[in-house]
Enzyme design. Structure first.
Site, PDB file in Angstrom:
ATOM      1  N   ASP A   1    -125.542  50.176  26.259  1.00 26.76           N
ATOM      2  CA  ASP A   1    -125.948  49.104  27.176  1.00 26.76           C
ATOM      3  C   ASP A   1    -127.192  49.452  27.988  1.00 26.76           C
ATOM      4  OD1 ASP A   1    -123.900  47.465  26.396  1.00 26.76           O
ATOM      5  OD2 ASP A   1    -122.653  47.790  28.152  1.00 26.76           O
TER       6      ASP A   1
ATOM      7  N   HIS B   1    -119.474  45.015  21.703  1.00 26.85           N
ATOM      8  CA  HIS B   1    -119.632  45.762  22.947  1.00 26.85           C
ATOM      9  C   HIS B   1    -120.319  47.084  22.648  1.00 26.85           C
ATOM     10  CE1 HIS B   1    -117.791  43.211  25.915  1.00 26.85           C
ATOM     11  NE2 HIS B   1    -116.712  43.033  25.158  1.00 26.85           N
TER      12      HIS B   1
END
Length: 386
Positions: free
Chosen positions: A167, A137
């Site tokens: 991200d 992540h």
């Protein structure tokens, strides 16, 4: 046919056709950027919808494009998807390496169908390397990339900035850069290519200035010890009397002088160039900012060159006079959201539609894109119209 039609966007990418294989995080964010800029983006997801950032009706990462629901385990659905890809300019997918190949829609398959296709791949670790097939992540990616170590003003531990740096900063933004560059090149060569966008690559690239500072010997790899990480008191965050905060970025001497004047500490603040007195200067600034509310200090510094600004939550930021004047945030269908960015003088980007309903555009899109036997696809359940 319903309301959907090709070419509804107004931005500079109007006429560019994009197929998005629904994923989470940076892939949808990249597709949103392309849709905001005028591209005809189609979100392909499983019946019932892919994973969503909260309630689907408020998931702004699905705005600006219709959803087509198809069961890609069904050969007929896969056939229809390949028809979409054959007429597209761009494909975006965010699966683990090898997954699209197993589905029969990997780069080799798709470029055989459409030699000019730009095939955008969004992953955390990239398509190659020892970690390519492992889970991760945002914080894992920026940790390994050497970015997380320096974040935050706490010498004892780093602080991760939600999922903005990895991200979206190192991920979707770089995917869009790569897609646009490949589209430009394809217009010249007539040939598509694969864009391997990895969050670790993009996050490291975002850190370019820090790498330069380190290479020049001007910094040390410690938090709260350098020019831009809270190591100096005139580039830091200070609490106000009401428990809120002000951002102070008075780096240049002329901006610092203005800040000191407006704070009323010209006679008490030690010389900022005396590094032995930086602790005393920080104490003076801390005590001064705590003497008034955030609103009071915001009024003092408004419109000045002191480089001091209130730290606002999103809902308050939208109401700030500057943000409101530029319409940085807009309200659409009851949802407060960022407006498309950047801005263009001639081909203005506009919001077309809000968050999509999973499968809400299946029939309209398949018919508009010229996919064969739409009735058969819907009748068999290979495709689903919500």
């Amino acid at each position: 046919m319903g309301d959907y039609a090709l070419g509804q966007g107004t931005g500079p990418l109007r006429g560019i056709k994009v197929v998005e294989i629904a994923g989470i995080g940076p892939g949808p964010h990249a597709a949103t950027i392309l849709a905001d800029l005028g591209a005809d983006v189609v979100r392909v997801e499983r019946p019932g919808g892919a994973a969503s950032a909260g309630p689907r009706g408020a998931d702004l990462l699905t705005r600006g494009r219709p959803s087509v629901a198809m069961d890609l385990k069904d050969p007929e659905a896969l056939r229809a998807l390949k028809e979409l890809i054959a007429s597209a300019d761009v494909l975006i997918e965010g699966m683990r390496p090898g997954v699209t190949e197993r589905l029969g829609i990997g780069p080799h398959d798709c470029l055989a169908l459409n030699p000019a296709l730009v095939y955008g791949r969004m992953t955390g670790w990239g398509q190659t390397g020892p970690l390519a097939h492992t889970a991760g992540h945002d914080m894992n990616y920026i940790a390994i990339a050497g970015v997380l170590h320096g974040l935050g003003q706490d010498p004892g531990r780093p602080h991760f900035p939600s999922n903005v740096v990895g991200d979206f900063g190192g991920g979707s933004a770089y995917l869009v850069i790569g897609v646009l560059a490949a589209l430009l090149e394809a217009r010249v060569s007539g040939q598509g290519q694969v864009v391997d966008a990895a969050i670790v690559d993009g996050a490291a690239h975002l850190n370019l200035m820090w790498a330069a500072i380190l290479a020049g010997g001007w910094a040390q790899e410690k938090r709260a010890a350098n020019l831009l990480d809270g190591g100096i008191p005139y580039y830091d965050v200070y609490e106000t009397s009401d428990g809120k905060h002000m951002s102070v970025g008075a780096l240049e001497p002329q901006f610092y002088a203005e800040m000191v004047r407006l704070l009323g500490i010209e006679d008490t603040a030690p010389d900022r160039n005396d590094f032995a007195s930086l602790g005393e200067l920080r104490t003076v600034l801390t005590e001064t900012f705590r003497s008034r509310t955030q609103a009071e200090w915001a009024e003092v510094f408004d419109g000045t060159d002191a480089c001091v600004a209130p730290i606002l939550p999103l809902t308050e930021a939208a109401q700030h006079p500057h943000m409101a004047a530029r319409e940085v945030y807009v309200e659409r269908d009851g949802l407060l959201q960022p407006a498309p960015a950047p801005r263009f003088s001639r081909t203005e980007a506009t919001l077309t539609t809000g968050p999509s309903v999973p499968g809400g555009g299946t029939r309209d899109v398949l018919e508009a894109w010229g996919v064969s036997d739409v009735d058969g696809l819907l009748g068999s359940g290979a495709a689903v119209q919500a």
